[in-house]
Design a protein around this motif. Structure first.
Motif, mmCIF file in Angstrom:
data_model
loop_
_atom_site.group_PDB
_atom_site.id
_atom_site.type_symbol
_atom_site.label_atom_id
_atom_site.label_comp_id
_atom_site.label_asym_id
_atom_site.label_seq_id
_atom_site.Cartn_x
_atom_site.Cartn_y
_atom_site.Cartn_z
ATOM 1 N N TYR A 139 20.651 85.919 72.709
ATOM 2 C CA TYR A 139 21.830 86.756 72.529
ATOM 3 C C TYR A 139 21.431 88.114 71.971
ATOM 4 N N SER B 276 30.166 80.287 70.025
ATOM 5 C CA SER B 276 28.917 80.710 69.380
ATOM 6 C C SER B 276 28.929 82.215 69.144
ATOM 7 N N GLY B 277 29.596 82.986 70.038
ATOM 8 C CA GLY B 277 29.716 84.423 69.814
ATOM 9 C C GLY B 277 30.493 84.731 68.547
ATOM 10 N N PHE C 91 19.985 80.611 76.099
ATOM 11 C CA PHE C 91 20.247 82.028 76.290
ATOM 12 C C PHE C 91 19.908 82.780 75.006
ATOM 13 N N THR D 257 33.140 84.758 78.698
ATOM 14 C CA THR D 257 32.256 85.900 78.476
ATOM 15 C C THR D 257 32.552 87.069 79.405
ATOM 16 N N THR E 121 19.802 80.699 68.427
ATOM 17 C CA THR E 121 19.881 80.611 69.883
ATOM 18 C C THR E 121 20.760 79.418 70.266
ATOM 19 N N THR E 122 21.358 79.469 71.434
ATOM 20 C CA THR E 122 22.276 78.417 71.857
ATOM 21 C C THR E 122 21.781 77.743 73.125
ATOM 22 N N ILE F 256 28.428 90.069 70.518
ATOM 23 C CA ILE F 256 27.129 89.415 70.646
ATOM 24 C C ILE F 256 27.193 88.590 71.917
ATOM 25 N N LEU F 257 26.421 89.009 72.924
ATOM 26 C CA LEU F 257 26.546 88.449 74.269
ATOM 27 C C LEU F 257 25.227 87.877 74.785
ATOM 28 N N PRO F 258 25.302 86.891 75.687
ATOM 29 C CA PRO F 258 24.089 86.374 76.315
ATOM 30 C C PRO F 258 23.397 87.457 77.147
ATOM 31 N N SER G 201 34.519 87.982 71.052
ATOM 32 C CA SER G 201 33.820 86.745 71.400
ATOM 33 C C SER G 201 34.609 86.057 72.500
#
Length: 328
Positions: free
Chosen positions: A132, A169-170, A130, A193, A254-255, A209-211, A163
């Motif tokens: 972000y 990760s966020g 994804f 999320t 990136t995740t 910070i979102l996908p 987050s």
């Protein structure tokens, strides 16, 4: 008198019986796999980006494997509750888990009580990753990262960012952004999320910070706005949105997302699952929908995917140490 041939016949009979017992105790091999429903554990709440992706793929995977595929949400503790359940499940191929950088690459470095690590799973098949984006509420008087940084510096109280959990990760990306820009922000954690998105749209928090799969429709409706993408390059179809790196913040983490299974699942079962998942992702209807969701495909062989997941565990371990995030 017991002859050599008699001993040989007895040994053969005993060996045959033992082999039968052993064969009955072993999990089903790929030749007759699957013979019952497969469950996919999503260690996040329903409605989140990962849940959407897995539920998109599940019907096609069920059709491909000719068996029911059940999606089971087991959220909590930044993905570690569901991941722990998956790690402790039988190693027979009938339990998969939606693996992520959050629950599999980050949390084992942060949470001392977590009972699994990278050796607890076998990497079955990738989905991709994804991208972000830094998203803000429309009331935030900034249209790019530079203006956002200036706003944060003059704000009397720290701007809040959300987050989907401490150590997610966020969270790590938010702390990385703070370090890269020298600003202060107040971290507000949620469980998943979808709650983060709701908090951002309502103005409960100012940034997140979102996908991209989650935010795109809300950007179009004007419910939120994007200031930059946390990727190494601009995204297809969103070429007007600059990366955070272009705007002076070296944040391009990136995740990954993909399917894992408990360790010691037989190799031929893993190979069958890998093949089936790859074929599902290659279906025109599924691949088109994944592209709409801004999921960047990342096809790999199963051995290469295992190497990738192992390397991500090490890479994110370094990021966690640099971010200085700690969990009490």
């Amino acid at each position: 008198m017991v002859t050599h041939s008699h001993l040989t016949r007895r040994a053969f009979a005993v060996g045959t019986a033992l082999f039968g017992l052993t064969a009955n105790a072993l999990p089903a091999m790929a030749a007759d796999f699957p013979t019952k429903p497969i469950r996919i554990i999503v260690p996040w709440p329903a409605g989140g980006g990962g849940d959407v992706v897995v539920r998109l793929m599940a019907p096609a995977l069920s059709e491909r494997l000719n068996t029911p595929v059940v999606v089971e949400n087991r959220p909590g503790a930044t993905g570690t509750i569901g991941s722990t359940i998956a790690a402790k499940s039988p190693a027979d191929g009938y339990t998969l888990v939606y693996g992520t950088a959050d629950s599999n690459s980050i949390m084992p470095h942060l949470l001392k009580g977590v009972s699994y690590d990278r050796r607890s799973f076998v990497a079955v098949a990738p989905i991709g990753y994804f991208p972000y984006a830094l998203a803000v509420h429309p009331s935030v008087n900034a249209s790019n990262l530079k203006e956002f940084v200036q706003l944060a510096r003059v704000s009397v109280a720290p701007l809040s960012y959300a987050s989907w959990g401490i150590g997610s990760s966020g969270h790590v990306l938010g702390e990385s952004l703070k370090a890269a820009t020298g600003i202060d922000m107040l971290h507000v954690p949620f469980q998943g999320t979808a709650p983060v998105l709701n908090a951002l749209i309502s103005g409960q928090v100012k940034a997140a910070i979102l996908p991209m799969p989650l935010v795109e429709q809300y950007v179009k409706s004007g419910s939120i706005k994007l200031l930059g993408v946390a990727a190494s390059e601009r995204l297809p179809g969103l070429n007007e949105l600059p990366t955070l790196k272009e705007q002076g913040a070296n944040v391009d983490l990136t995740t990954w997302v993909g399917f894992l299974a408990p360790e010691k699942v037989p190799a031929d079962v893993v190979a069958r699952l890998h093949k089936a998942i790859n074929e599902v992702e290659a279906r025109p209807d599924v691949s088109a929908r994944l592209r709409q969701l801004q999921v960047i495909s990342q096809p790999m062989s199963q051995p290469d995917y295992q190497t990738f997941v192992d390397s991500e565990y090490e890479r994110w371990g370094k990021v966690v140490r640099q971010s200085r995030i700690t969990l009490e």
